[in-house]
Design a protein around this motif. Structure first.
Motif, mmCIF file in Angstrom:
data_model
loop_
_atom_site.group_PDB
_atom_site.id
_atom_site.type_symbol
_atom_site.label_atom_id
_atom_site.label_comp_id
_atom_site.label_asym_id
_atom_site.label_seq_id
_atom_site.Cartn_x
_atom_site.Cartn_y
_atom_site.Cartn_z
ATOM 1 N N THR A 281 19.721 16.577 -47.430
ATOM 2 C CA THR A 281 18.464 16.598 -48.174
ATOM 3 C C THR A 281 18.808 16.544 -49.651
ATOM 4 O O THR A 281 19.740 17.199 -50.093
ATOM 5 C CB THR A 281 17.671 17.870 -47.855
ATOM 6 O OG1 THR A 281 17.363 17.850 -46.460
ATOM 7 C CG2 THR A 281 16.383 17.935 -48.653
ATOM 8 N N THR B 199 11.488 15.071 -53.590
ATOM 9 C CA THR B 199 12.466 15.010 -52.507
ATOM 10 C C THR B 199 12.748 13.553 -52.179
ATOM 11 O O THR B 199 11.878 12.833 -51.697
ATOM 12 C CB THR B 199 11.949 15.761 -51.273
ATOM 13 O OG1 THR B 199 11.586 17.076 -51.702
ATOM 14 C CG2 THR B 199 13.007 15.868 -50.221
ATOM 15 N N ARG C 28 15.245 13.378 -46.899
ATOM 16 C CA ARG C 28 14.870 14.524 -46.052
ATOM 17 C C ARG C 28 15.723 14.518 -44.803
ATOM 18 O O ARG C 28 15.705 13.549 -44.039
ATOM 19 C CB ARG C 28 13.407 14.384 -45.617
ATOM 20 C CG ARG C 28 12.423 15.064 -46.517
ATOM 21 C CD ARG C 28 11.036 14.727 -45.987
ATOM 22 N NE ARG C 28 10.349 13.917 -46.967
ATOM 23 C CZ ARG C 28 9.571 14.417 -47.906
ATOM 24 N NH1 ARG C 28 9.382 15.704 -47.989
ATOM 25 N NH2 ARG C 28 8.989 13.626 -48.772
ATOM 26 N N SER C 29 16.471 15.573 -44.592
ATOM 27 C CA SER C 29 17.410 15.728 -43.470
ATOM 28 C C SER C 29 17.848 14.423 -42.813
ATOM 29 O O SER C 29 17.433 14.094 -41.716
ATOM 30 C CB SER C 29 16.895 16.682 -42.400
ATOM 31 O OG SER C 29 15.538 16.859 -42.485
ATOM 32 N N GLU D 255 13.214 9.330 -45.248
ATOM 33 C CA GLU D 255 13.658 9.747 -43.928
ATOM 34 C C GLU D 255 14.258 8.572 -43.186
ATOM 35 O O GLU D 255 13.804 7.434 -43.342
ATOM 36 C CB GLU D 255 12.487 10.304 -43.118
ATOM 37 C CG GLU D 255 12.195 11.746 -43.454
ATOM 38 C CD GLU D 255 10.913 12.222 -42.797
ATOM 39 O OE1 GLU D 255 10.985 12.620 -41.642
ATOM 40 O OE2 GLU D 255 9.868 12.169 -43.462
#
Lengths: 303, 239
Positions: B12, B37, B40-41, B220
């Motif tokens: 992240t 952000t 994200r993961s 993502e």
């Protein structure tokens, strides 16, 4: 300290995860990207990175110097012409117009300006080095300590070139040419070293808030008067309490050493003062390199 | 089984937003962090010898993933591990100095990309030949056209032989002949290098060279699969 523990933990996890896989899976070592050495080893780590990237630094330094004297008919000779012309101006101003009885005073001011200029320009360039190179930083990764070091080394090189001006001065004023002339290059390095520690301490902070750059510019201007550029260490001694306070200014040492070198005698500066300056420079390098390695990665996200 | 050489685990990445004096106080009161952000993961493993493509809209985070792998941005959460030395090709010709000659700039750019002096002197003849600059190589590059600069940049950049190569949209510079030549050169480089992660908008190319393609959307990694599957997913998402 928290970071250090964290790294230890990650390295442990790494070795565990490697053991858990069956067979020799990797021919090369798996390295975590962005892993930093323990904080206290930062000063040594930084020196190692500089040595490792010496070819890159050399190319960047020559780019910086080339850019400065581009398209000039006289090119690099300007590093020498500028202080030489200044010397003439000061001679007229202080000796002939203002009637300062000491013929050498103008030359003291000149050498003071050269050494202070080396410190001031190096410091300003180092502080703004990350922000000036933000395009490169976003596109390629190499140890970022290279940027401030390049700015400082470029300034040391140009200052060395302008120091050539002392030879005609020594001839004209009949100053003895002795081995102590080596004090001059030594003080250029010392001034650069003092700028390094403070510069790398502030460079990451300047990525976040450019206020630092403006503040440093002011400090360099004000410091000019607080440091023995227009006055000398010997003059300060006659001033009682103010003179004693002036001794704690780390820039007193390089400027005074260079002046004694120009006059061609061993320095009369007490060893304690020289040691204090070296201690101050070392402390700044320690703090600066730790802060730089700790915050450089986070701060470039602001660029 | 092929070994993995790039591992991204729950990566992240946040970009902080610059605060003014006023907003610092208001943030203290509201107790919230102002940040953007970017990733994200992200979980991703790239195997040795694989050509992995990343597609997605502008600003989706494709380039940011490459930058995390190359070490430009350390992840805020999660870890990124790599085996072998990495080279990121992005913005060909970064750091060129207009007032120095072609040769000096070749050496400079080479050192920026991480070569030492010995490697660069060894590779210089090959670089000069590929750049097709002739006598111009001794002229300052402010006299060069954009295409000539690009040619010199690509000549240096493609002289690298890393274990892992990351390519960020560097195709399509110069005149048509050179574009063909540069595409061939990059493909050679891809073929010679063990592992490649490539970001590109030219889906034709991606279909030709990639073994697997990942689709990135709003920071993502939405899916990873064959190029055809990935491209159809991309169209589904963006429609």
């Amino acid at each position: 300290m928290r970071l250090k523990k964290n790294i230890g933990l990650r390295l442990l996890k790494l070795s565990l995860s490697r053991q858990s896989m069956d067979g020799p899976l990797y021919d090369t070592n798996v390295v975590e990207v962005g892993l930093k050495p323990p904080l206290l080893t930062a000063p040594i780590y930084t020196v190692k990175e500089v040595v490792k990237n010496k070819f890159l630094i050399r190319n960047l330094v020559s780019r910086e110097i080339r850019g400065k004297y581009r398209n000039a008919l006289l090119g690099y000779t300007w590093t020498f012409i500028e202080p030489a012309l200044l010397a003439v101006v000061y001679y007229f101003l202080f000796y002939m117009l203002a009637g300062n009885p000491d013929e050498l005073y103008a030359m003291w001011v000149l050498i003071g300006i050269i050494i202070w200029g080396c410190f001031g320009k190096s410091l300003q360039a180092a502080v703004s080095s990350l922000t000036r190179n933000k395009n490169t930083i976003h596109l390629v990764y190499f140890p970022r300590i290279v940027f401030p070091m390049t700015s400082i080394m470029a300034n040391i090189v140009t200052t060395m070139m302008s120091c050539v001006v002392i030879f005609p001065i020594m001839l004209i004023f009949n100053l003895p040419f002795t081995v102590y002339v080596l004090l001059i290059p030594a003080s250029v390095f010392l001034a650069g070293f003092l700028a390094t520690g403070v510069g790398i301490l502030l460079a990451p902070l300047n990525c976040v808030y450019r206020d630092i750059e403006h503040l440093v510019r002011f400090i360099v201007r004000a410091g000019f008067f607080v440091s023995p550029v227009m006055w000398t260490y010997e003059m300060a001694l006659e001033r009682g309490i103010y003179g004693e306070a002036a001794v704690y200014n780390p820039m007193l040492t390089p400027i005074t050493l260079a002046r004694h070198g120009l006059e061609g005698h061993a320095t009369t500066l007490p060893t304690e003062i020289i040691l204090w300056t070296l201690f101050f420079g070392g402390l700044m390098w320690l703090l600066g390199s730790i802060a730089f390695e700790r915050y450089e990665r986070r701060s470039v996200k602001y660029l | 089984m092929k070994q993995s050489v790039i591992f991204l685990e729950d990566v992240t990445l946040h970009f902080p937003k610059l605060k003014s004096l006023m907003s610092i106080f208001s943030d203290l009161v509201k107790r919230e962090k102002s940040q953007f952000t970017a990733l994200r993961s992200i979980n991703l493993e790239v195997r040795s010898g694989e050509v992995f493509g990343l597609i997605g809209k502008n600003g989706s985070g494709k380039s940011t993933i490459l930058r995390v792998i190359s070490g430009i941005y350390p992840p805020d959460e999660g870890t990124c591990k790599v085996a072998g030395n990495i080279s990121l090709l992005a913005g060909i010709g970064t750091g060129f100095s207009a007032h120095q000659t072609g040769i000096e700039n070749a050496l400079l750019y080479g050192s920026i990309l991480g070569h030492n002096e010995k490697e660069m002197t060894a590779k210089l003849p090959e670089i000069l030949e590929f750049s097709e600059l002739g006598d111009f190589i001794n002229e300052p590059i402010r006299t060069y056209s954009a295409g000539m600069k690009a040619r010199l940049g690509l000549a240096v950049a493609s002289a690298i032989r890393p274990d892992i190569l990351l390519i960020d949209e560097v195709l399509g510079v110069g005149d048509p002949q050179f574009r063909e030549k540069s595409k061939a050169r990059i493909l050679d480089l891809v073929a010679e290098t063990g592992t490649v992660v490539i970001v590109s908008h030219s889906f034709g190319l991606m279909k030709d060279i990639c073994d697997r393609v990942g689709v990135v959307h709003n920071g993502e990694l939405v899916m990873v699969g064959s190029p055809e599957e990935a491209i159809s997913t991309y169209y589904e998402i963006t429609e």
